[in-house]
Design a protein around this motif. Structure first.
Motif, PDB file in Angstrom:
ATOM      1  N   LEU A  66       0.861  -1.185   0.000  1.00 34.74           N
ATOM      2  CA  LEU A  66       0.000   0.000   0.000  1.00 34.74           C
ATOM      3  C   LEU A  66       0.893   1.229   0.000  1.00 34.74           C
ATOM      4  O   LEU A  66       2.050   1.165   0.415  1.00 34.74           O
ATOM      5  CB  LEU A  66      -0.880   0.042   1.255  1.00 34.74           C
ATOM      6  N   ARG A  67       0.345   2.338  -0.465  1.00 38.43           N
ATOM      7  CA  ARG A  67       1.050   3.615  -0.326  1.00 38.43           C
ATOM      8  C   ARG A  67       0.116   4.561   0.417  1.00 38.43           C
ATOM      9  O   ARG A  67      -1.105   4.556   0.201  1.00 38.43           O
ATOM     10  CB  ARG A  67       1.504   4.170  -1.670  1.00 38.43           C
ATOM     11  N   ALA A  68       0.722   5.361   1.296  1.00 41.82           N
ATOM     12  CA  ALA A  68      -0.035   6.358   2.049  1.00 41.82           C
ATOM     13  C   ALA A  68      -0.045   7.654   1.247  1.00 41.82           C
ATOM     14  O   ALA A  68       1.006   8.135   0.820  1.00 41.82           O
ATOM     15  CB  ALA A  68       0.606   6.579   3.412  1.00 41.82           C
ATOM     16  N   VAL A  69      -1.241   8.205   1.033  1.00 42.51           N
ATOM     17  CA  VAL A  69      -1.412   9.436   0.278  1.00 42.51           C
ATOM     18  C   VAL A  69      -2.137  10.432   1.180  1.00 42.51           C
ATOM     19  O   VAL A  69      -3.200  10.120   1.723  1.00 42.51           O
ATOM     20  CB  VAL A  69      -2.238   9.172  -1.006  1.00 42.51           C
ATOM     21  N   LEU A  84      -3.640   0.845  -3.046  1.00 44.90           N
ATOM     22  CA  LEU A  84      -2.862  -0.311  -3.493  1.00 44.90           C
ATOM     23  C   LEU A  84      -1.785   0.133  -4.472  1.00 44.90           C
ATOM     24  O   LEU A  84      -2.035   0.968  -5.341  1.00 44.90           O
ATOM     25  CB  LEU A  84      -3.777  -1.332  -4.184  1.00 44.90           C
ATOM     26  N   THR A  85      -0.610  -0.426  -4.326  1.00 47.92           N
ATOM     27  CA  THR A  85       0.465  -0.247  -5.299  1.00 47.92           C
ATOM     28  C   THR A  85       0.327  -1.371  -6.322  1.00 47.92           C
ATOM     29  O   THR A  85      -0.494  -2.289  -6.138  1.00 47.92           O
ATOM     30  CB  THR A  85       1.834  -0.360  -4.620  1.00 47.92           C
ATOM     31  N   PRO A  86       1.124  -1.366  -7.385  1.00 52.61           N
ATOM     32  CA  PRO A  86       1.098  -2.524  -8.294  1.00 52.61           C
ATOM     33  C   PRO A  86       1.384  -3.842  -7.568  1.00 52.61           C
ATOM     34  O   PRO A  86       0.746  -4.860  -7.843  1.00 52.61           O
ATOM     35  CB  PRO A  86       2.182  -2.180  -9.322  1.00 52.61           C
ATOM     36  N   LYS A  87       2.297  -3.815  -6.606  1.00 53.20           N
ATOM     37  CA  LYS A  87       2.595  -5.013  -5.808  1.00 53.20           C
ATOM     38  C   LYS A  87       1.350  -5.458  -5.037  1.00 53.20           C
ATOM     39  O   LYS A  87       1.051  -6.651  -4.947  1.00 53.20           O
ATOM     40  CB  LYS A  87       3.750  -4.706  -4.842  1.00 53.20           C
ATOM     41  N   GLY A  88       0.612  -4.508  -4.503  1.00 50.77           N
ATOM     42  CA  GLY A  88      -0.626  -4.828  -3.797  1.00 50.77           C
ATOM     43  C   GLY A  88      -1.704  -5.318  -4.734  1.00 50.77           C
ATOM     44  O   GLY A  88      -2.425  -6.281  -4.438  1.00 50.77           O
ATOM     45  N   SER A  89      -1.836  -4.677  -5.891  1.00 48.83           N
ATOM     46  CA  SER A  89      -2.839  -5.101  -6.869  1.00 48.83           C
ATOM     47  C   SER A  89      -2.608  -6.528  -7.342  1.00 48.83           C
ATOM     48  O   SER A  89      -3.566  -7.235  -7.676  1.00 48.83           O
ATOM     49  CB  SER A  89      -2.839  -4.149  -8.075  1.00 48.83           C
ATOM     50  N   ASP A  90      -1.352  -6.958  -7.358  1.00 42.46           N
ATOM     51  CA  ASP A  90      -1.040  -8.330  -7.757  1.00 42.46           C
ATOM     52  C   ASP A  90      -1.583  -9.370  -6.787  1.00 42.46           C
ATOM     53  O   ASP A  90      -1.599 -10.565  -7.093  1.00 42.46           O
ATOM     54  CB  ASP A  90       0.472  -8.522  -7.913  1.00 42.46           C
TER      55      ASP A  90
END
Length: 168
Positions: A66-69, A84-90
């Protein structure tokens, strides 16, 4: 060599579970996949304590899942939401596989609590294991585990190999 001859300490399944194998972590990911990104909304929907949620979110951000925005509502202090980051989306297929398995074995008598469908055609999603050639694998016996480049031989296998070599 046999499966038990390999040291499982660097197994990718083990490492993945160390990161996402805890109940609250998976439920936080479920929330993120369903568009819930703000701390208070996640906490209230899951019924998780602030401290547990903060800890899991911190770990997911540190792992790049995840990334905090930052965001700020008018008249309020700046806060964070979690995307979600791409790593999270995977991890989406993992969540769908857990949902499918849970629906099969643990749904209420009335049926599953939710269904996830394809936005394009409306059909329910399912999970499947396929080889890179496109063959669907229906059971574990159709797959074969072999040592990869990171495989480590277990200490007991090394001892047995040394003993066998010295017994000649």
């Amino acid at each position: 060599m046999q499966w038990l001859d390999y040291d499982a300490s660097n197994c990718s399944v083990k490492r993945a579970l160390e990161m996402i194998g805890e109940k609250w972590t998976l439920l936080i990911l479920r929330e993120a996949f369903n568009g819930i990104h703000r701390f208070d909304d996640i906490r209230d929907h899951l019924g998780v304590s602030d401290s547990v949620l903060a800890d899991r979110l911190h770990k997911l951000v540190a792992a790049g899942i995840l990334r905090a925005v930052e965001y700020q509502e008018p008249g309020m202090r700046a806060r964070r939401e979690y995307e979600l980051t791409p790593k999270g989306s995977d991890l989406f297929p993992v969540i769908i596989a857990l949902l499918t398995w849970g629906d099969k074995y643990y749904a209420d008598e009335a049926g599953p609590a939710i269904t996830v469908t394809h936005r394009g055609c409306g059909s329910p999603l399912s999970s499947a294991v396929q080889c890179e050639s496109g063959h669907t694998i229906a059971a574990a016996h159709e797959g074969k585990a072999t040592p990869g480049p990171g495989a480590l031989v277990s200490a007991s296998a090394e001892t047995r190999a040394a003993d066998a070599g010295g017994a000649r």
